[in-house]
Design a protein around this motif. Structure first.
Motif, short mmCIF file in Angstrom:
data_model
loop_
_atom_site.label_atom_id
_atom_site.label_comp_id
_atom_site.label_asym_id
_atom_site.label_seq_id
_atom_site.Cartn_x
_atom_site.Cartn_y
_atom_site.Cartn_z
N CYS A 33 -12.37 74.14 2.40
CA CYS A 33 -13.66 73.61 2.09
C CYS A 33 -14.40 74.79 1.64
CB CYS A 33 -14.43 73.09 3.11
SG CYS A 33 -14.40 73.95 4.71
N PRO A 34 -15.50 74.76 0.99
CA PRO A 34 -16.15 75.86 0.54
C PRO A 34 -16.55 76.68 1.74
CG PRO A 34 -17.01 73.72 -0.65
CD PRO A 34 -16.13 73.34 0.44
N SER A 35 -16.57 77.93 1.48
CA SER A 35 -16.94 78.94 2.69
C SER A 35 -18.68 78.84 2.90
CB SER A 35 -16.43 80.11 2.34
OG SER A 35 -17.10 81.18 3.60
N ALA A 36 -19.49 78.62 1.68
CA ALA A 36 -20.54 78.66 1.90
C ALA A 36 -21.42 77.87 0.65
CB ALA A 36 -21.35 80.00 1.84
N PRO A 37 -22.21 77.41 0.69
CA PRO A 37 -22.78 76.87 -0.38
C PRO A 37 -23.00 77.74 -1.67
CG PRO A 37 -24.14 76.19 1.51
CD PRO A 37 -23.45 77.34 1.91
N MET A 38 -22.87 77.19 -2.88
CA MET A 38 -22.87 78.16 -4.00
C MET A 38 -22.09 79.33 -4.21
SD MET A 38 -24.81 75.84 -5.56
CE MET A 38 -25.27 76.88 -7.09
N GLN A 39 -21.05 79.57 -3.24
CA GLN A 39 -20.27 80.80 -3.24
C GLN A 39 -18.83 80.56 -3.71
OE1 GLN A 39 -21.22 83.85 -2.57
NE2 GLN A 39 -23.37 83.03 -2.32
N PRO A 40 -17.93 81.25 -4.35
CA PRO A 40 -16.66 80.89 -4.84
C PRO A 40 -15.88 81.07 -3.81
CG PRO A 40 -17.34 83.18 -5.41
CD PRO A 40 -18.71 82.64 -4.86
N SER A 41 -15.90 81.42 -2.67
CA SER A 41 -14.98 81.57 -1.72
C SER A 41 -14.66 79.97 -0.83
CB SER A 41 -15.38 82.56 -0.52
OG SER A 41 -16.59 82.14 -0.19
N VAL A 42 -13.71 79.86 -0.32
CA VAL A 42 -13.05 78.83 0.35
C VAL A 42 -12.87 79.18 1.82
CG1 VAL A 42 -12.47 77.41 -1.49
CG2 VAL A 42 -10.90 79.02 -0.51
N ARG A 43 -12.57 78.41 2.48
CA ARG A 43 -12.27 78.44 4.17
C ARG A 43 -11.09 77.55 4.26
NH1 ARG A 43 -16.93 77.09 6.37
NH2 ARG A 43 -16.45 75.16 6.67
N VAL A 44 -10.22 78.18 5.33
CA VAL A 44 -9.02 77.14 5.54
C VAL A 44 -8.38 77.76 6.96
CG1 VAL A 44 -7.28 78.55 4.48
CG2 VAL A 44 -6.76 75.94 4.78
N TYR A 45 -8.14 76.80 7.67
CA TYR A 45 -7.48 77.03 9.15
C TYR A 45 -5.99 76.77 9.12
CZ TYR A 45 -12.63 77.14 10.32
OH TYR A 45 -13.71 77.33 10.49
N VAL A 46 -5.39 77.83 9.48
CA VAL A 46 -3.90 77.72 9.59
C VAL A 46 -3.31 78.03 10.90
CG1 VAL A 46 -1.72 78.90 8.59
CG2 VAL A 46 -3.67 78.74 7.22
N GLU A 47 -2.62 76.84 11.43
CA GLU A 47 -1.90 76.99 12.81
C GLU A 47 -0.41 77.54 12.80
OE1 GLU A 47 -2.86 73.31 14.88
OE2 GLU A 47 -4.81 73.68 14.58
N VAL A 48 -0.14 78.48 13.46
CA VAL A 48 0.99 78.73 13.46
C VAL A 48 1.73 78.68 14.99
CG1 VAL A 48 0.83 80.38 11.65
CG2 VAL A 48 0.55 81.17 13.86
N ASP A 49 3.10 78.61 14.84
CA ASP A 49 3.65 78.49 16.21
C ASP A 49 3.87 80.10 16.12
OD1 ASP A 49 5.20 78.19 18.41
OD2 ASP A 49 7.06 77.39 17.37
N GLY A 50 3.24 80.50 17.56
CA GLY A 50 3.40 81.95 17.82
C GLY A 50 4.72 82.28 18.56
N GLY A 51 5.51 81.47 19.09
CA GLY A 51 6.87 81.87 19.42
C GLY A 51 6.64 82.30 20.77
N ALA A 52 7.81 82.64 21.51
CA ALA A 52 7.72 83.11 22.60
C ALA A 52 8.73 84.25 22.93
CB ALA A 52 7.67 82.19 23.89
#
Length: 52
Positions: A33-52
């Motif tokens: 989704c847009p990071s902030a109104p009227m800004q060209p940046s986007v935001r995304v959340y990535v979930e990763v398996d950290g392993g053990a």
């Protein structure tokens, strides 16, 4: 599991996701989704398996 928030221009975020794919097992990508109104940046959340 580890959740990582990426914020930047769409191409930068896409490159970062691809780089994470090379190192970690990605379990989910959420919230493109847009990071902030009227800004060209986007935001995304990535979930990763950290392993053990």
């Amino acid at each position: 599991m580890l959740s990582i928030r990426l914020v930047g221009e769409p191409a930068e975020v896409a490159d970062a996701v691809l780089t994470l794919c090379e190192t970690f097992s990605i379990t989910a990508i959420k919230g493109l989704c847009p990071s902030a109104p009227m800004q060209p940046s986007v935001r995304v959340y990535v979930e990763v398996d950290g392993g053990a």
